[in-house]
Design a protein around this motif. Structure first.
Motif, PDB file in Angstrom:
ATOM      1  N   VAL A 280       0.845  -1.203   0.000  1.00 28.70           N
ATOM      2  CA  VAL A 280       0.000   0.000   0.000  1.00 28.70           C
ATOM      3  C   VAL A 280       0.881   1.254   0.000  1.00 28.70           C
ATOM      4  O   VAL A 280       0.654   2.193  -0.759  1.00 28.70           O
ATOM      5  N   LEU A 281       1.928   1.204   0.835  1.00 30.03           N
ATOM      6  CA  LEU A 281       2.879   2.319   0.880  1.00 30.03           C
ATOM      7  C   LEU A 281       3.451   2.591  -0.503  1.00 30.03           C
ATOM      8  O   LEU A 281       3.489   3.716  -0.985  1.00 30.03           O
ATOM      9  N   GLN A 282       3.867   1.521  -1.132  1.00 29.85           N
ATOM     10  CA  GLN A 282       4.472   1.636  -2.454  1.00 29.85           C
ATOM     11  C   GLN A 282       3.489   2.236  -3.457  1.00 29.85           C
ATOM     12  O   GLN A 282       3.837   3.113  -4.235  1.00 29.85           O
ATOM     13  N   GLN A 283       2.243   1.776  -3.386  1.00 32.52           N
ATOM     14  CA  GLN A 283       1.243   2.277  -4.327  1.00 32.52           C
ATOM     15  C   GLN A 283       1.120   3.791  -4.246  1.00 32.52           C
ATOM     16  O   GLN A 283       1.133   4.484  -5.267  1.00 32.52           O
ATOM     17  N   PHE A 284       1.038   4.315  -3.030  1.00 29.82           N
ATOM     18  CA  PHE A 284       0.834   5.759  -2.903  1.00 29.82           C
ATOM     19  C   PHE A 284       2.117   6.542  -3.163  1.00 29.82           C
ATOM     20  O   PHE A 284       2.069   7.644  -3.702  1.00 29.82           O
ATOM     21  N   LEU A 285       3.248   5.952  -2.825  1.00 32.43           N
ATOM     22  CA  LEU A 285       4.516   6.630  -3.133  1.00 32.43           C
ATOM     23  C   LEU A 285       4.712   6.751  -4.635  1.00 32.43           C
ATOM     24  O   LEU A 285       5.106   7.803  -5.145  1.00 32.43           O
ATOM     25  N   VAL A 286       4.425   5.673  -5.331  1.00 32.64           N
ATOM     26  CA  VAL A 286       4.579   5.697  -6.792  1.00 32.64           C
ATOM     27  C   VAL A 286       3.670   6.772  -7.378  1.00 32.64           C
ATOM     28  O   VAL A 286       4.064   7.520  -8.277  1.00 32.64           O
ATOM     29  N   GLU A 287       2.477   6.872  -6.821  1.00 29.91           N
ATOM     30  CA  GLU A 287       1.552   7.876  -7.333  1.00 29.91           C
ATOM     31  C   GLU A 287       2.103   9.287  -7.115  1.00 29.91           C
ATOM     32  O   GLU A 287       2.062  10.134  -8.010  1.00 29.91           O
TER      33      GLU A 287
END
Ligand SMILES: Nc1ncnc2c1ncn2[C@@H]1O[C@H](COP(=O)(O)OP(=O)(O)O)[C@@H](O)[C@H]1O
Ligand SMILES: [Mg+2]
Lengths: 254, 414
Positions: free
Chosen positions: B328-335
């Motif tokens: 989840v962290l990765q998803q929002f960081l990538v965004e």
């Protein structure tokens, strides 16, 4: 009574004296009090009770979405309270398939993408994801709706997509919290046929409902009231449904 | 890896769903990147000026003068020194003939009166030197020729003019062969110096170069001479400096233990000017960039918080089907990073446009040809790195908050 597809197996879920409290300011709500139960492989269990009795709380604990305030919960022999966040996520991903009352599909994704989602978190390649998602959609007789987005599907179809998503990782158990609650009677019956089917193929099914008609399909009924188990017994009035139109393929559980 | 690719796909679709909001949010980053690149572009231009200056004059030339050009030492003491005379130049020349590549005298008189017909220049610089001067600087003229050794010897009434002088007095470009009056005395224009640009105020473009003998004829013999000593390679500068020091002390009869009454200057003054400009560009650029990125990252952080709140339910669903905190962290960081990269792309386009137009205009209207018309690859890499860093910094707190959401709570959200 018709014979079961497979015989009941070893315990998957063992709950000993589990409680769940919500502290809200000065007030403490006892959503579950001293609940103990065991569920074995390939059982078909309905958890019944009036609204607010603690069914969803119990379901969330069984599904490793929530953790008990007291007592022990063993999932396939392992103590859940000892598990890390990542281990819990992995169990939710691989061992448990959730079906919700409100379907909980991702609106921007089409049916195939929604069904693929658990496989993404399982780290499975795009190619295999696609194949398995299509296969799961075929099991719920939705092969002609693959590229439809949730808002292009009926309620019953959405719930089938959700069931396909629950099946796609070939989990040990399927947990359904009021799966027919948002559907009309006829569609609800369709969905119940699907569960019956899955159970016959060897799946373990736990169904939460407050409707007697829905619970009647299960082989065992656990009644909950005020956070306590009121009764837990085989269902003497079991109605076994005819097989659905869905093509019967290989069992969902290996 | 599959998860990472999936994160990118997700981020793209989330951003596409909110185009307008995303575009507004990236404005700060766009401006930040614009300033970073603009600063880099200007500094590159400045480097080009310095390089060009050093290439023209060579970075192996020593300027022997009574003054210290870097401003070190006591100015009054400097002023009271005796000027270097032409005679001293000639004796130094003899002594250095086998050591240095060129030893050339120059003199200058500022604010000379220069007339052609009714037109008069007031800011012109009359510059006396000899025929070798042009060779020391590579030998190229824009037009015509430099004065010859014979004209040196005879002190001919000939002049080679700088580009600005040519443009002012002869806008039609027909200077060669005309006669101008310097201090009332007629000189024939025999050549035009190439345009040097005026970013560093060495004023070559404003000069009128005449044979040094003629210069003394105009202004008197006592005029201060600067001796230009070209070492013939940077690696020889120290040796030649040493030789020059010895020659000068001898010629000026400085006894052992006495202090020099002259200075040996180098190109440092160009570097100093360039460094000052560079510092100004840096300071302004850094402040503007810092402010823009601050605003930009606050904007992005804000939009990411909104995004997390709006998609609480989605986060709950993802967690229920097995998303870990880190995914989840990765998803929002990538965004968040993607938002920044979009801002960067827009900023790069904007700066490219400015650089292209700026270089074109500077060249066309001011004849400044040191500005690049494109942004260099290293600047682009820097911009991308900066935007990824900003994306991570702005996104980390919202992403962390998303990753920590309780799945049951999150699922309850609408
Ligand atoms: N997050 C929560 N905070 C406070 N009380 C809660 C929370 N979730 C559930 N409860 C309370 O726990 C009790 C059981 O809820 P729930 O398990 O959702 O019941 P059911 O699913 O049987 O309707 C209810 O009284 C409910 O208000
Ligand atoms: Mg409930």
């Amino acid at each position: 009574m018709a014979p079961q597809a497979t015989s009941i197996g070893e315990p998957i879920i063992e709950i000993h004296h589990v409680s769940r409290r919500y502290v809200m300011g000065a007030e403490t709500i006892h959503a579950l009090r001293d609940v103990s139960l065991t569920i074995r492989r390939n059982e078909y269990v309905a958890i019944m009770g009036p609204s607010g009795s603690g069914k969803s709380t119990l379901m969330n604990i069984i599904g490793c979405l929530d953790t008990p305030s007291g007592g022990d919960y063993f999932f396939e022999g392992e103590l859940v309270s000892k598990m890390s966040d990542n281990e819990l996520a992995q169990i939710r991903n691989q061992q448990i398939g959730f079906v919700f009352q409100t379907f909980n599909l991702l609106a921007r994704n089409d049916a195939v993408k929604n069904v693929e989602l658990p496989l993404v978190y399982a780290g499975i390649s795009r190619q295999e994801r696609q194949e398995r998602a299509v296969e799961a959609l075929r099991q719920v007789a939705l092969e002609d709706r693959m590229t439809h987005k949730p808002n292009e599907l009926s309620g019953g179809q959405r719930q089938r997509v959700a069931i396909a998503r629950a099946l796609v990782t070939r989990p040990s158990i399927i947990l359904a919290d009021e799966p027919t609650g948002n559907l009309d009677t006829a569609t609800g019956i369709d969905i119940m046929r699907l569960f019956e089917d899955l159970w016959r193929k060897g799946n373990t099914i736990i169904l939460v409902t407050h409707e007697e008609d829905v619970a009647r399909n299960a082989a065992r009924i656990i009644r909950v009231r005020d956070g306590k188990i009121e009764s837990d017994a085989p269902n003497p009035n079991r109605i076994q449904m005819a097989a659905t139109a869905a093509p019967t393929t290989a069992p969902a559980t290996p | 890896m599959t998860q990472f690719i999936e994160s990118i796909r997700l981020a793209v679709s989330a951003l596409v769903a909110n185009k307008m909001r995303g575009a507004l949010t990236t404005l700060g980053v766009v401006i930040g990147i614009f300033f970073v690149l603009l600063m880099g572009w200007l500094l590159t231009g400045l480097d080009n000026v310095l390089d060009e200056t050093l290439a023209t004059f060579g970075d192996d030339i020593l300027y022997v003068d009574k003054y210290n050009w870097a401003g070190d030492g006591d100015w009054f003491e400097n002023r009271n020194r005796k000027s270097i005379t032409f005679d001293q130049y000639q004796r130094v020349h003899q002594r250095l003939a086998s050591t240095a590549e060129y030893v050339i005298p120059t003199t200058r008189a500022n604010g000379a009166s220069v007339r052609y017909g009714d037109d008069e220049l007031t800011s012109a610089v009359v510059f006396g030197t000899n025929a070798e001067y042009i060779q020391m600087f590579g030998g190229n003229l824009k037009e015509g020729r430099f004065f010859s050794e014979i004209e040196d010897q005879s002190g001919g009434f000939v002049v080679v003019i700088g580009a600005n002088v040519s443009n002012s007095l002869f806008p039609k470009g027909d200077a060669v062969g005309r006669v101008v009056k310097i201090q009332g005395i007629p000189f024939t224009v025999i050549g035009i110096m190439p345009k040097r640009g005026s970013l560093l105020a060495d004023m070559v473009d404003d000069q009128l170069l005449i044979p040094i003998k003629r210069f003394f004829g105009l202004y008197g013999n006592s005029f201060r001479v600067v001796i230009n000593v070209k070492a013939g390679g940077t690696e020889r500068v120290e040796d030649v400096r040493y030789a020059t020091l010895g020659a000068m002390r001898e010629v000026r009869s400085i006894a052992l233990g006495e202090r020099d009454d002259f200075s040996i200057n180098t190109q440092d003054q160009f570097r100093k000017q360039s460094d000052q400009l560079r510092a100004v560009v840096w300071a302004v650029g850094l402040v503007m960039t810092g402010l823009s990125f601050l605003v930009g990252s606050i904007g992005i952080m804000n939009i990411m918080f909104v995004s997390v709140v709006e998609r609480t339910k989605e986060i709950g669903i993802r967690k229920a089907i097995g998303a870990t905190r880190s995914s989840v962290l990765q998803q929002f960081l990538v965004e968040s990073i993607l938002l920044c990269l979009i801002g960067t792309a827009i900023g790069v386009l904007l700066t490219s446009g400015v650089a292209y137009a700026g270089a074109y205009i500077a060249e066309k209207y001011w004849e400044i040809d040191v500005l690049d018309s494109t942004i260099s690859v290293s600047q682009l890499v820097l911009a991308v790195v900066v935007s990824v860093v900003v994306g991570v910094l702005a996104g980390i707190i919202p992403a962390f908050r998303a990753s920590r959401l309780d799945p049951v709570e999150a699922l309850r959200a609408e």
